[in-house]
Design a protein around this motif. Sequence first.
Motif, PDB file in Angstrom:
ATOM      1  N   ASP A  20       0.812  -1.220   0.000  1.00 38.10           N
ATOM      2  CA  ASP A  20       0.000   0.000   0.000  1.00 38.10           C
ATOM      3  C   ASP A  20       0.844   1.268   0.000  1.00 38.10           C
ATOM      4  O   ASP A  20       0.318   2.362  -0.236  1.00 38.10           O
ATOM      5  N   LEU A  21       2.124   1.169   0.292  1.00 41.02           N
ATOM      6  CA  LEU A  21       2.933   2.356   0.564  1.00 41.02           C
ATOM      7  C   LEU A  21       3.030   3.334  -0.599  1.00 41.02           C
ATOM      8  O   LEU A  21       2.991   4.546  -0.381  1.00 41.02           O
ATOM      9  N   ALA A  23       0.803   3.958  -2.955  1.00 40.19           N
ATOM     10  CA  ALA A  23      -0.470   4.677  -3.044  1.00 40.19           C
ATOM     11  C   ALA A  23      -0.619   5.656  -1.883  1.00 40.19           C
ATOM     12  O   ALA A  23      -1.090   6.784  -2.069  1.00 40.19           O
ATOM     13  N   VAL A  24      -0.205   5.250  -0.690  1.00 42.99           N
ATOM     14  CA  VAL A  24      -0.262   6.143   0.465  1.00 42.99           C
ATOM     15  C   VAL A  24       0.602   7.376   0.211  1.00 42.99           C
ATOM     16  O   VAL A  24       0.185   8.509   0.445  1.00 42.99           O
ATOM     17  N   GLN A  25       1.809   7.165  -0.304  1.00 44.31           N
ATOM     18  CA  GLN A  25       2.706   8.284  -0.574  1.00 44.31           C
ATOM     19  C   GLN A  25       2.122   9.220  -1.636  1.00 44.31           C
ATOM     20  O   GLN A  25       2.246  10.438  -1.531  1.00 44.31           O
ATOM     21  N   ARG A  26       1.475   8.663  -2.631  1.00 46.21           N
ATOM     22  CA  ARG A  26       0.854   9.507  -3.669  1.00 46.21           C
ATOM     23  C   ARG A  26      -0.270  10.365  -3.083  1.00 46.21           C
ATOM     24  O   ARG A  26      -0.404  11.542  -3.431  1.00 46.21           O
ATOM     25  N   ILE A  27      -1.080   9.785  -2.208  1.00 46.48           N
ATOM     26  CA  ILE A  27      -2.157  10.557  -1.574  1.00 46.48           C
ATOM     27  C   ILE A  27      -1.558  11.625  -0.671  1.00 46.48           C
ATOM     28  O   ILE A  27      -2.016  12.776  -0.658  1.00 46.48           O
ATOM     29  N   GLU A  28      -0.527  11.274   0.071  1.00 45.31           N
ATOM     30  CA  GLU A  28       0.156  12.243   0.935  1.00 45.31           C
ATOM     31  C   GLU A  28       0.664  13.430   0.125  1.00 45.31           C
ATOM     32  O   GLU A  28       0.455  14.595   0.494  1.00 45.31           O
ATOM     33  N   SER A  29       1.313  13.151  -0.989  1.00 44.00           N
ATOM     34  CA  SER A  29       1.877  14.218  -1.828  1.00 44.00           C
ATOM     35  C   SER A  29       0.795  15.093  -2.450  1.00 44.00           C
ATOM     36  O   SER A  29       0.996  16.294  -2.624  1.00 44.00           O
ATOM     37  N   ALA A  30      -0.347  14.492  -2.756  1.00 47.00           N
ATOM     38  CA  ALA A  30      -1.453  15.257  -3.336  1.00 47.00           C
ATOM     39  C   ALA A  30      -2.229  16.051  -2.280  1.00 47.00           C
ATOM     40  O   ALA A  30      -2.993  16.945  -2.626  1.00 47.00           O
ATOM     41  N   ALA A  40       9.066   7.596   6.125  1.00 53.27           N
ATOM     42  CA  ALA A  40       8.297   7.852   7.351  1.00 53.27           C
ATOM     43  C   ALA A  40       7.145   6.860   7.488  1.00 53.27           C
ATOM     44  O   ALA A  40       6.846   6.395   8.590  1.00 53.27           O
ATOM     45  N   PHE A  41       6.510   6.531   6.374  1.00 56.67           N
ATOM     46  CA  PHE A  41       5.406   5.570   6.434  1.00 56.67           C
ATOM     47  C   PHE A  41       5.917   4.166   6.721  1.00 56.67           C
ATOM     48  O   PHE A  41       5.269   3.398   7.426  1.00 56.67           O
ATOM     49  N   GLU A  42       7.067   3.823   6.178  1.00 55.34           N
ATOM     50  CA  GLU A  42       7.629   2.483   6.392  1.00 55.34           C
ATOM     51  C   GLU A  42       7.815   2.179   7.866  1.00 55.34           C
ATOM     52  O   GLU A  42       7.601   1.056   8.304  1.00 55.34           O
ATOM     53  N   GLN A  43       8.202   3.177   8.650  1.00 54.12           N
ATOM     54  CA  GLN A  43       8.454   2.918  10.069  1.00 54.12           C
ATOM     55  C   GLN A  43       7.180   2.578  10.836  1.00 54.12           C
ATOM     56  O   GLN A  43       7.252   2.014  11.919  1.00 54.12           O
ATOM     57  N   PHE A  44       6.010   2.902  10.266  1.00 59.37           N
ATOM     58  CA  PHE A  44       4.756   2.601  10.948  1.00 59.37           C
ATOM     59  C   PHE A  44       4.111   1.298  10.473  1.00 59.37           C
ATOM     60  O   PHE A  44       3.072   0.902  11.011  1.00 59.37           O
ATOM     61  N   LEU A  45       4.699   0.633   9.477  1.00 63.70           N
ATOM     62  CA  LEU A  45       4.163  -0.659   9.049  1.00 63.70           C
ATOM     63  C   LEU A  45       4.142  -1.602  10.251  1.00 63.70           C
ATOM     64  O   LEU A  45       5.105  -1.667  11.008  1.00 63.70           O
ATOM     65  N   GLY A  46       3.062  -2.297  10.428  1.00 66.93           N
ATOM     66  CA  GLY A  46       2.921  -3.193  11.570  1.00 66.93           C
ATOM     67  C   GLY A  46       2.247  -2.540  12.760  1.00 66.93           C
ATOM     68  O   GLY A  46       1.786  -3.235  13.667  1.00 66.93           O
ATOM     69  N   GLU A  47       2.172  -1.212  12.779  1.00 66.60           N
ATOM     70  CA  GLU A  47       1.450  -0.520  13.860  1.00 66.60           C
ATOM     71  C   GLU A  47      -0.049  -0.729  13.646  1.00 66.60           C
ATOM     72  O   GLU A  47      -0.541  -0.541  12.528  1.00 66.60           O
ATOM     73  N   PRO A  48      -0.780  -1.076  14.690  1.00 73.00           N
ATOM     74  CA  PRO A  48      -2.226  -1.264  14.531  1.00 73.00           C
ATOM     75  C   PRO A  48      -2.944   0.001  14.066  1.00 73.00           C
ATOM     76  O   PRO A  48      -4.007  -0.081  13.462  1.00 73.00           O
ATOM     77  N   GLY A  49      -2.377   1.171  14.326  1.00 72.63           N
ATOM     78  CA  GLY A  49      -3.015   2.423  13.943  1.00 72.63           C
ATOM     79  C   GLY A  49      -2.665   2.926  12.562  1.00 72.63           C
ATOM     80  O   GLY A  49      -3.039   4.044  12.204  1.00 72.63           O
ATOM     81  N   PHE A  50      -1.949   2.134  11.762  1.00 75.80           N
ATOM     82  CA  PHE A  50      -1.681   2.511  10.368  1.00 75.80           C
ATOM     83  C   PHE A  50      -2.717   1.782   9.529  1.00 75.80           C
ATOM     84  O   PHE A  50      -2.606   0.594   9.254  1.00 75.80           O
ATOM     85  N   LEU A  51      -3.752   2.516   9.150  1.00 73.96           N
ATOM     86  CA  LEU A  51      -4.898   1.939   8.445  1.00 73.96           C
ATOM     87  C   LEU A  51      -5.025   2.532   7.051  1.00 73.96           C
ATOM     88  O   LEU A  51      -4.649   3.685   6.827  1.00 73.96           O
ATOM     89  N   VAL A  52      -5.571   1.750   6.136  1.00 72.51           N
ATOM     90  CA  VAL A  52      -5.867   2.245   4.801  1.00 72.51           C
ATOM     91  C   VAL A  52      -7.332   1.984   4.485  1.00 72.51           C
ATOM     92  O   VAL A  52      -7.916   1.004   4.934  1.00 72.51           O
ATOM     93  N   THR A  58      -7.518  -3.490  -4.059  1.00 70.53           N
ATOM     94  CA  THR A  58      -6.215  -2.855  -3.849  1.00 70.53           C
ATOM     95  C   THR A  58      -6.174  -1.342  -4.002  1.00 70.53           C
ATOM     96  O   THR A  58      -5.126  -0.743  -3.780  1.00 70.53           O
ATOM     97  N   ALA A  59      -7.255  -0.697  -4.390  1.00 69.70           N
ATOM     98  CA  ALA A  59      -7.210   0.745  -4.658  1.00 69.70           C
ATOM     99  C   ALA A  59      -7.293   1.540  -3.357  1.00 69.70           C
ATOM    100  O   ALA A  59      -8.378   1.744  -2.808  1.00 69.70           O
ATOM    101  N   VAL A  60      -6.145   1.987  -2.862  1.00 66.88           N
ATOM    102  CA  VAL A  60      -6.099   2.766  -1.632  1.00 66.88           C
ATOM    103  C   VAL A  60      -6.631   4.167  -1.923  1.00 66.88           C
ATOM    104  O   VAL A  60      -6.138   4.853  -2.809  1.00 66.88           O
TER     105      VAL A  60
END
Length: 157
Positions: A20-21, A23-30, A40-52, A58-60
């Motif tokens: 998902d990263l 797509a997440v980065q594209r939304i962040e940039s937009a 920065a997003f990679e460090q939160f992978l596995g955190e329960p509070g990182f939701l999409v 697959t369309a985030v």
Amino acid sequence: MTVAHPGPDGVSIRRAERADLLAVQRIESASFPQPWPAEAFEQFLGEPGFLVAVEGETAVVGYAVADVSPTHGGFVGHLKDIAVHPDRRGEGIATALLGRVLGTLRAHGADSVKLEVRESNEPAIALYREFGFGPLRRIPGYYGDEEDAVVMVREIE
């Protein structure tokens, strides 16, 4: 594979995965004038509070990043980032994400939740107020362009 929960109009919400990263980065940039870097997003992978929020398989279309930290006598949740693709705003996706994040933070022991928001981001401030957040303080020049942040908090029942 993580379990997805229904959101608005065929949008499901689930924990973020490595796939998902981009797509997440594209939304962040937009969405933001000073977007987080991809790392920065990679460090939160596995955190329960990182939701999409995902449409179809697959369309985030949105995401939220939050975590829980110990404080004096309890735990505080911190909503670090939330955004919805500009073409999908106004559909209730941010509302669904925020509701799910608050439930996740509560399930992981948070007694309260805090966030920072640009003082000019009136739509976000309105959403947070709908969820019971209130202003705590202002942080002058918090953002790289020197705009102030409003710190907002709410208790979790």
